[in-house]
Design a protein around this motif. Structure first.
Motif, mmCIF file in Angstrom:
data_model
loop_
_atom_site.group_PDB
_atom_site.id
_atom_site.type_symbol
_atom_site.label_atom_id
_atom_site.label_comp_id
_atom_site.label_asym_id
_atom_site.label_seq_id
_atom_site.Cartn_x
_atom_site.Cartn_y
_atom_site.Cartn_z
ATOM 1 N N HIS A 255 36.477 0.587 13.405
ATOM 2 C CA HIS A 255 37.411 1.729 13.491
ATOM 3 C C HIS A 255 38.099 1.922 12.144
ATOM 4 N N TYR B 74 46.778 -3.642 19.571
ATOM 5 C CA TYR B 74 47.656 -3.450 18.404
ATOM 6 C C TYR B 74 48.736 -2.404 18.604
ATOM 7 N N ASN C 18 43.165 8.616 21.459
ATOM 8 C CA ASN C 18 43.883 7.406 21.815
ATOM 9 C C ASN C 18 45.048 7.295 20.829
HETATM 10 N N1 PHE Z 1 41.507 2.597 16.718
HETATM 11 C C1 PHE Z 1 41.508 3.285 17.971
HETATM 12 C C2 PHE Z 1 40.068 3.479 18.447
HETATM 13 O O1 PHE Z 1 39.180 3.019 17.786
HETATM 14 C C3 PHE Z 1 42.215 4.591 17.911
HETATM 15 C C4 PHE Z 1 43.691 4.407 17.691
HETATM 16 C C5 PHE Z 1 44.225 4.619 16.444
HETATM 17 C C6 PHE Z 1 44.511 4.018 18.716
HETATM 18 C C7 PHE Z 1 45.565 4.460 16.228
HETATM 19 C C8 PHE Z 1 45.867 3.879 18.522
HETATM 20 C C9 PHE Z 1 46.380 4.088 17.278
HETATM 21 O O2 PHE Z 1 39.821 4.073 19.469
#
Ligand code: PHE
Length: 489
Positions: A319, A403, A425
């Motif tokens: 991500h 997180y 998200n």
């Molecule tokens: N990293 C999360 C995902 O891969 C998206 C996300 C970003 C969620 C920032 C919360 C805050 O789906």
């Protein structure tokens, strides 16, 4: 040449009544004659009238019977002149379709007695069907009843034949004058431009298609999203490193425990060479280890043995939050200034590929870092951001991310699909993530993420992600795709 023949013929005759006859009388292909007629008609040398004729042609089945005989005759011939044959024996002698059709037709014609044993009822029969089919092949006309019976058995089909009848037109001349399309240097030198007749300009003609580069739909939507972020005062984060230390920037620093299922080898692409990262900020690593093992900052941590070797391993980032984490870490080292960051780039997941999933796709991510931010700020920013994408009806559902706390899935009402669809998200980064970086205690970070493919597929009406991205993409998609604007219906 067909052109001279047609114009020449019309010099002495009133009319060519039938282009087909004309072609065969003069030894031309009908097609060539038709092309010349169309061209001469366009320049009004001649007037052409359509003529249509219905004719009958054999279907594939019809052609087979014209060659081999009808199924009923084949069946009849397979029955012995004297005595009988069992139905099973008879079936073995014939093709399945011939046997089936033959039985019913020969029965109907009263040629054979159909029972367990089959025997002839008459000694001599004629294959009328075959004869009729051959006559059609020769172009002979048949009576209505015969046509209807062959048509009912799908042995013939109607075919419309198109041709022309031709008369002189208003510009008729026995030979076509050549019109010049260009004024050349030679024309000027010779002075023959004075006599030349020039072809008129056709201002309605389409120009040749412009040969130029074309943007991929993902790039176009990405650019619009960038503009939206920039209008909202966000800075772009550098996302040009696809490889991350496995469990550090991608997971550990995000307070994601090392035994978390998302870190499973199923979801992640690992690197063989180089398999581990060269350096990590050691002081910070210690703090991350401590917060995982025993917490701090009011947290109990996960209470397990955190392993540095795990954190060192390299992977393709799963991500773009890995990038956000690096940026926040760098930001925390400086005297505090509020920031708004965004990124749009590629991520990798070891997933099985289907209509909606690819092993590499793009994430859009935004974050705001400031003192005293609340969940209300997150909801406000999301409403502002998504309404600029044309999604003004949003709903939020509590969710879980290691997180963020709280975390929310974002849903938008899709007018076309008439239902709520998940679009992203979001959440507020946990203190266990922010405090080891060195941020003051009252600093909060709100963040959200979504895929770039999802809105692009909706905008461009693509329902299989593999048609949009990857090796199966049809390159003409790039040339044909329109301009779709976010937020405009
Ligand atoms: N990293 C999360 C995902 O891969 C998206 C996300 C970003 C969620 C920032 C919360 C805050 O789906």
């Amino acid at each position: 040449m067909a052109e001279e023949a047609i114009l020449g013929y019309l010099a002495t005759s009133e009319e060519i009544p039938d282009s087909d006859q004309f072609a065969s009388q003069h030894g031309f292909q009908h097609n060539d004659v038709v092309n010349v007629i169309k061209s001469l008609h366009g320049f009004r040398y001649i007037d052409a009238q359509d003529i249509k004729r219905e004719s009958w042609v054999l279907t594939d089945e019809g052609k087979k019977y014209a060659a081999d005989g009808s199924p009923e005759i084949q069946l009849f011939l397979a029955v012995p002149q004297e005595g009988s044959i069992s139905k099973d024996e008879l079936q073995k002698k014939l093709e399945p379709s011939v046997f089936k059709i033959g039985c019913s037709q020969a029965g109907k014609n009263k040629w054979v007695d159909m029972g367990k044993q089959v025997s002839r009822k008459v000694q001599h029969v004629e294959d009328k069907v075959k004869d009729l089919l051959i006559r059609i092949q020769k172009g002979e006309a048949l009576c209505k009843d015969d046509i209807n019976s062959l048509k009912a058995r799908k042995l013939i089909v109607a075919q419309t034949w198109k041709g022309y009848s031709v008369k002189k037109g208003p510009n008729y001349a026995p030979t076509r004058k050549k019109v010049a399309t260009d004024l050349t240097r030679e024309n000027l030198q010779r002075g023959d431009w004075k006599e030349l007749e020039f072809k008129e300009y056709n201002f309605n003609a389409k120009g040749p298609p412009a040969e130029a580069g074309h943007l991929h739909p993902l790039l176009k939507v990405k650019q619009q999203l960038k503009n939206i972020f920039l209008q909202l005062g966000f800075e772009e984060m550098p996302t040009n490193n696809f490889v991350e230390s496995r469990y550090f920037w991608n997971f550990d620093a995000l307070f994601q425990p090392q035994q978390h299922p998302a870190r499973d080898s199923h979801d992640t692409f690992f690197l063989e060479v180089p398999s581990t990262t060269r350096e990590l900020p050691e002081e910070y690593v210690k703090l991350v280890k401590r917060v995982h093992e025993s917490g701090g900052y009011g947290s109990r941590g996960y209470m397990y043995d955190w392993k540095k070797e795990e954190a060192n391993k390299n992977l393709l980032r799963t991500h773009t939050t890995a990038v956000s984490t690096r940026m926040l870490y760098a930001l925390a080292k400086q005297p505090f200034t509020p920031k708004r960051y965004f990124s749009i780039d590629r991520v990798f997941r070891n997933e099985s590929v289907d209509r909606t999933h690819l092993a590499e796709f793009h994430q859009i991510e935004g974050l705001v870092c400031d003192k005293g931010l609340t969940l209300g700020d997150l909801i406000g920013v999301l409403n502002d951001f998504f309404s600029r994408l044309g999604m003004s009806k949003l709903r939020f559902k509590p969710a879980y991310n290691p997180y963020t706390e709280p975390s929310m899935e974002i849903f938008s009402y899709h007018e076309g699909l008439k239902k709520w669809v998940e679009i992203g998200n979001s959440g507020m980064f946990r203190p266990e993530m922010l405090l080891p970086m060195g941020f003051p205690e009252d600093v909060r970070v709100i963040a959200w993420g979504l895929s770039l493919e999802r809105p692009t597929m909706i905008l461009y009406g693509v329902d299989n992600i593999r048609d949009l991205f990857g090796h199966k993409v049809d390159l003409s998609l790039m040339k044909r795709n329109p301009i779709c604007r976010l937020g405009i219906d």
